[in-house]
Scaffold this active site. Structure first.
Site, short mmCIF file in Angstrom:
data_model
loop_
_atom_site.label_atom_id
_atom_site.label_comp_id
_atom_site.label_asym_id
_atom_site.label_seq_id
_atom_site.Cartn_x
_atom_site.Cartn_y
_atom_site.Cartn_z
N GLY A 132 0.83 -1.20 0.00
CA GLY A 132 0.00 0.00 0.00
C GLY A 132 0.86 1.25 0.00
N TYR A 133 1.14 1.78 -1.17
CA TYR A 133 1.99 2.97 -1.30
C TYR A 133 1.22 4.13 -1.93
CZ TYR A 133 6.64 1.24 0.05
OH TYR A 133 7.73 0.80 0.76
N SER A 134 1.02 4.07 -3.25
CA SER A 134 0.43 5.20 -3.98
C SER A 134 -1.00 5.49 -3.51
CB SER A 134 0.40 4.91 -5.48
OG SER A 134 1.70 4.78 -5.99
N SER A 166 -1.30 -3.71 -6.34
CA SER A 166 -1.30 -4.93 -7.16
C SER A 166 -1.67 -6.15 -6.33
CB SER A 166 0.08 -5.14 -7.78
OG SER A 166 0.45 -4.03 -8.57
N GLU A 249 12.19 -3.82 -4.75
CA GLU A 249 11.25 -3.95 -5.86
C GLU A 249 11.97 -3.73 -7.19
OE1 GLU A 249 6.97 -2.18 -7.39
OE2 GLU A 249 8.28 -0.89 -6.22
N SER A 378 8.37 5.58 -11.73
CA SER A 378 8.39 5.88 -13.16
C SER A 378 9.83 6.04 -13.66
CB SER A 378 7.60 7.16 -13.45
OG SER A 378 8.28 8.29 -12.92
N GLU A 380 11.08 8.52 -15.11
CA GLU A 380 11.57 9.84 -14.74
C GLU A 380 12.08 9.86 -13.31
OE1 GLU A 380 8.84 10.07 -18.12
OE2 GLU A 380 8.65 9.21 -16.12
#
Length: 400
Positions: A132-134, A166, A249, A378, A380
């Site tokens: 549970g991050y974003s 996910s 990860e 991402s 970036e």
């Protein structure tokens, strides 16, 4: 530790080969674990394989044996990976977050009680984990997260929302970043909790994707609870724990060897595009781009091997994982693009008898592969990490 070519390693190679012959079901040979990618329950030969490798400890070959791991050296683990690849075998637990992210982070920061409770079930494949991050307003700027955990005496009470979790709909546990001190600077008031997903205060809603599958979820916490001992690491120092998990990860997304199926692109191209009198691809431009792709893939593999050796010396994942994450993304996405180009009009299929299973799978894989540039941080974000932490460039994002 023995050298790679030593008698001890050769003995281990024979042991691994014999064990795989006795325990890996031939029906799964070359499947690459596709049956696992949808999540949920598994049965038959796949369940038997997961149980066998979990009991052996070879799904986590270098983890300490006291937590169910294989206790193998790095060279032994590489030999095992080589023999699994030769047998067409795969690690059935590599598709979850237990052994790739949560488990290594618990090894880094967990108490002995947390290690004894959580690591053996992860090794045996008995539990599934999500992360549970974003959040809807905390994606790349993850430290802006607002999911809150309030101290209620002998437990925490959690309220908020996560997104892109996910496999949350299948998971038993969640490693979750929460805000425990709203008055602190945004990086300083975060903690990391291990939350039981089997409770009424948690709801998951799958998010449909263009590729057809739905591995991602929105996850809602409404007065969910976790005991005080669910805190991983120190209170309000969860940002450090969370960054470490992201290193693990990214390391898991760099294309480490582990078996599976990957038909060489030149073979596919010869089947679909034809060859000249010398047996070479007739399309010279395609031939050049295929060679360039193979060179990129080879360079990535060699760099990965070097980074794995360096990470072992550094006792864990390093910032090189950011380089390799972007490199793995480039190699995988380029392969997908080339594959569809090679297929021609057969690379336009979604379903139906006019298209082979390989063609349909490639189209859906090409679509899902677009997410590689985003998930796990991402491209970036990885470039920012590379510029600041590896190249030592100045941080121009912070105000003076």
């Amino acid at each position: 530790m023995p050298d790679f070519g030593s008698d001890q390693l050769e003995d281990f190679r024979q042991e691994a080969r014999a064990w795989l012959a006795a325990n890996f079901p031939p029906t799964l040979k070359g499947s690459g674990g596709q049956a696992l990618e949808g999540g949920g329950e598994v049965g038959g030969d796949l369940a038997a394989w997961r149980r066998a490798i979990g009991q052996k400890g070879w799904a986590t070959p270098t983890w300490p044996p006291e937590y169910g791991g294989g206790g193998l050296s790095g060279p032994q683990a590489r030999v095992l990976a080589q023999e699994m690849a030769k047998a067409g075998a795969f690690n059935p637990l590599m598709f979850g977050m237990g052994i790739t992210m949560i488990g290594p982070t618990i090894l880094d920061y967990g108490t002995e009680a947390q290690k004894q409770k959580h690591l053996p079930p992860i090794v045996r494949g008995e539990v599934q984990w999500c992360v549970g991050y974003s959040e809807p307003n905390a994606g790349s700027d993850l430290a802006s997260l607002q999911t809150r955990a309030v101290d209620a005496g002998d437990h925490w009470v959690i309220n908020g929302q996560k997104t892109w979790t996910s496999g949350a709909q299948y998971s038993d546990w969640c490693g979750c970043l929460v805000r425990t001190d709203p008055s602190a600077k945004k990086h300083d008031g975060i903690s990391f909790l291990l939350i039981d997903m089997h409770q009424p205060g948690i709801e998951t809603r799958p998010i449909a994707l263009i590729a057809g599958a739905s591995p991602f979820c929105e996850t809602f916490f409404t007065d969910a609870v976790a005991p005080k001992e669910a805190l991983l690491g120190q209170i309000n120092v969860g940002w450090t724990v969370g960054k470490r998990l992201l290193q693990h990860e990214r390391a898991s997304q760099t294309g480490a060897p582990g078996g599976g199926r990957t038909v060489p692109l030149p073979e596919i191209a010869k089947r679909y595009c034809g060859v000249d009198a010398k047996g070479r691809l007739e399309d010279q431009d395609l031939r050049t781009r295929l060679v360039r792709h193979q060179m990129d893939a080879r360079a990535h593999g060699l760099t990965l091997a070097r980074a794995m050796a360096e990470a072992k010396e550094a006792n864990g994942a390093t910032n090189a994982a950011s380089v390799l994450k972007n490199s793995a993304t480039h190699v995988a996405q380029t392969r997908a693009e080339l594959t569809l180009e090679i297929f021609g009009h057969q690379g336009l299929g979604w379903s139906g008898e006019a298209f082979s299973g390989e063609e349909i799978e490639s189209v859906r894989g090409w679509l899902f592969g677009k997410a590689m540039s985003i998930y796990g941080g991402s491209a970036e974000i990885q470039n920012n990490i590379i510029s600041k932490r590896i190249l030592g460039l100045p941080d121009t994002t912070q105000s003076s």
